[in-house]
Design an enzyme around this catalytic site. Structure first.
Site, mmCIF file in Angstrom:
data_model
loop_
_atom_site.group_PDB
_atom_site.id
_atom_site.type_symbol
_atom_site.label_atom_id
_atom_site.label_comp_id
_atom_site.label_asym_id
_atom_site.label_seq_id
_atom_site.Cartn_x
_atom_site.Cartn_y
_atom_site.Cartn_z
ATOM 1 N N GLU A 56 9.074 1.879 15.020
ATOM 2 C CA GLU A 56 9.950 2.529 14.059
ATOM 3 C C GLU A 56 9.859 4.030 14.305
ATOM 4 O OE1 GLU A 56 8.034 0.404 10.493
ATOM 5 O OE2 GLU A 56 10.170 0.323 9.995
ATOM 6 N N ASN B 136 0.782 -1.251 0.000
ATOM 7 C CA ASN B 136 0.000 0.000 0.000
ATOM 8 C C ASN B 136 0.811 1.297 0.000
ATOM 9 O OD1 ASN B 136 0.725 -0.709 2.629
ATOM 10 N ND2 ASN B 136 -0.965 0.414 3.526
ATOM 11 N N CYS C 162 -3.057 1.181 7.022
ATOM 12 C CA CYS C 162 -3.144 0.487 8.311
ATOM 13 C C CYS C 162 -3.823 1.402 9.328
ATOM 14 C CB CYS C 162 -1.759 0.092 8.777
ATOM 15 S SG CYS C 162 -0.594 1.460 8.786
ATOM 16 N N GLU D 49 4.807 -4.243 12.330
ATOM 17 C CA GLU D 49 3.785 -3.200 12.170
ATOM 18 C C GLU D 49 2.640 -3.859 11.425
ATOM 19 O OE1 GLU D 49 4.457 -0.092 13.141
ATOM 20 O OE2 GLU D 49 6.629 0.016 13.197
#
Ligand code: NAD
Length: 467
Positions: A438, A131, A262, A228
């Site tokens: 991150e 994405n 997300c 993630e």
């Protein structure tokens, strides 16, 4: 065996890329191991300069990257232009940070000088979804290199083009061969990559179902891993909020990038006092969304990235109706004759927290809205999912905003805003949205480990330790 890379805008083939097999992955690890020995000899200041040079080159090529990303992902040009800026900025951020990593000196009892050092893991493997390919490639490669690791990156097989372009620019910026390799292919390539004992660190971004499989593979080799994963994030609108701003933000959070984020704010909770008026305005706005070719300036929602994702979204829209939700609004969209993978942005009302459309990540432009009465109820509804990636709160009451921020279980909380991201700010989730962080100072902790060094400052053995 090569596979076609297809544009979601019209289904046209853009090119072909290799599905790298186990032998190719093995070769990549051998090259990476050798490269690591060399990279470790490069002073951190010099590593930083290479990344800064890459940042400059990426900035000059931003338009090429944006155009390619739009063709390959179907995302709006205005979004991919912003993302091209973000990817360049990511290299600048970590280039600047490369020589600023420090340890601590520690006060201990006895005649000792004791300190810590941060050490790079070694071969850092990044696996990313389809994405946001360019930004995610930058976010995996730049910090890995900055802190002395070498990088093996596998983009999704559907959207590999900008990651491949990035590898070329890094070579042009002076990064020696083998330090950042891009491995193309699908799940099989990914499996070979993450199950190899030569992986020193795995940083994965993708679906929670894939995360489980990768975590098992990593566990076999005790490889450290950060993940993630997905989300089902709530946007919570209190009656006292700036409702115009909240409405614009709700639309942005749910429908931008065709909902393929997300962090999509795909569950909307609106306080009862303003529920009817807010939902009436929202329905009108959703019905008026302009779906179409992402290269056209008037377009607000592009296609989905893959036919599989389009079909999943259409299935979930049907499921929502079967579950008894009311389809309150949807927007017209280009049909199959366009060749593209379009779906209708959709708003559901009359939902309840048990429905699958309220619990599962759809990854398409589908928003479901429910009323709530109190802060307590808003929290309870917000937590009615396994995910914990993000949440948005709209209120003018400062105390309430921070109460909500404190109580909501999610990696990122946006107060009176949504979808804001920066390299300086840590990002990640809790629960089924993953673990590890991150970004910002957390990236140093993610890509390095702590070594403790004890030095005796007195000759001989300390009293009481003689043998
Ligand atoms: P995916 O999990 O299907 O694929 C992600 C990557 O993993 C791809 O490169 C794929 O080839 C690879 N892969 C698949 N099976 C593998 C295996 N067994 N071993 C190793 N690699 C394997 O995800 P997707 O469908 O490409 O992307 C959508 C998902 O990504 C959504 O769930 C979304 O929420 C999540 N996502 C999370 C974040 C975040 O930062 N939290 C950001 C974007 C997307």
């Amino acid at each position: 065996m090569p596979t076609n890379v297809v544009s979601p805008i019209d289904g046209e083939t853009l090119g072909q890329v290799e599905q790298m097999d186990a032998a190719a992955v093995d070769l990549a690890y051998n090259t990476a191991r050798k490269a690591l020995e060399e990279w470790r000899k490069v002073p951190s200041e010099r590593r930083g300069r290479i990344l800064l040079r890459a940042a400059d080159l990426l900035e000059t090529r931003a338009e090429d990257f944006a155009q390619t990303e739009t063709l390959n992902t179907g995302k709006l040009l205005k979004d991919t232009r912003r993302e091209a800026g973000r990817a360049a900025a990511c290299f600048a951020y970590y280039g600047g940070l490369a020589d600023k990593v420090t340890g601590d000196t520690l006060d201990v009892a006895g005649p000792f000088h004791t300190y810590t050092k941060r050490e790079p893991y070694g071969v850092a493997v990044g696996v990313i979804p389809w994405n946001v390919p360019y930004v995610f490639a930058a976010k995996k490669i730049a910090p890995a290199l900055a802190f002395g690791n070498v990088s093996l990156l596998k983009p999704a097989e559907e959207t590999p083009l900008t990651a491949l372009m990035l590898a070329e620019v890094l070579a042009e910026a002076g990064l020696p061969e083998g330090m950042a390799q891009v491995l193309t292919g699908g799940a099989e390539t990914g499996k070979a990559l993450v199950s190899d004992p030569r992986a020193d660190l795995i940083v994965f971004t993708g679906a929670d179902s894939t995360g489980r499989v990768i975590a098992k593979a990593a566990a076999e080799n005790l490889t450290p891993i950060a993940m993630e994963l997905g989300g089902k994030s709530p946007q919570i609108v209190f009656a006292d909020a700036d409702l115009d701003a909240a409405l614009a933000s709700v639309l942005l959070g749910a429908f931008s990038a065709t909902g393929q984020m997300c962090i999509a704010g795909s569950r909307l909770l609106v306080q009862r006092e303003v529920y009817d008026t807010f939902v009436a305005r929202l329905s009108e706005a959703v019905a008026g969304l302009r779906v179409g070719d992402p290269r056209e300036q008037r377009t607000q929602v592009g296609p989905q990235v893959t036919p599989g994702q389009r079909d999943k979204t259409l299935d979930m829209i049907r499921l929502g109706q079967d579950e008894g939700a009311t389809l309150a609004a949807d927007a017209p969209y280009p049909g199959a004759q366009s060749g593209g993978f379009y779906v209708p942005p959709t708003l559901f009302t009359e939902v309840n927290p048990e429905m699958r459309i309220m619990r599962e990540e759809i990854f398409g432009p589908v928003l479901a809205v429910m009323p709530f009465a109190t802060e307590e109820e808003a929290i309870e509804l917000a937590h009615a999912t396994d995910f914990g990636l993000a949440a948005g709160v709209w209120t003018k009451d400062l105390g309430r905003a921070h109460r909500m921020a404190s109580r909501l279980r999610a990696g990122t909380i946006w107060l009176n805003t949504y979808r804001m991201l920066s390299d300086s700010v840590p990002f990640g989730g809790v629960d089924h949205s993953g673990y590890g962080r991150e970004g910002g100072p957390e990236a140093v902790r993610l890509y390095t480990w702590t070594k403790s060094v004890w030095t005796s400052t007195e000759p001989g053995i300390p009293p009481g330790y003689d043998f």
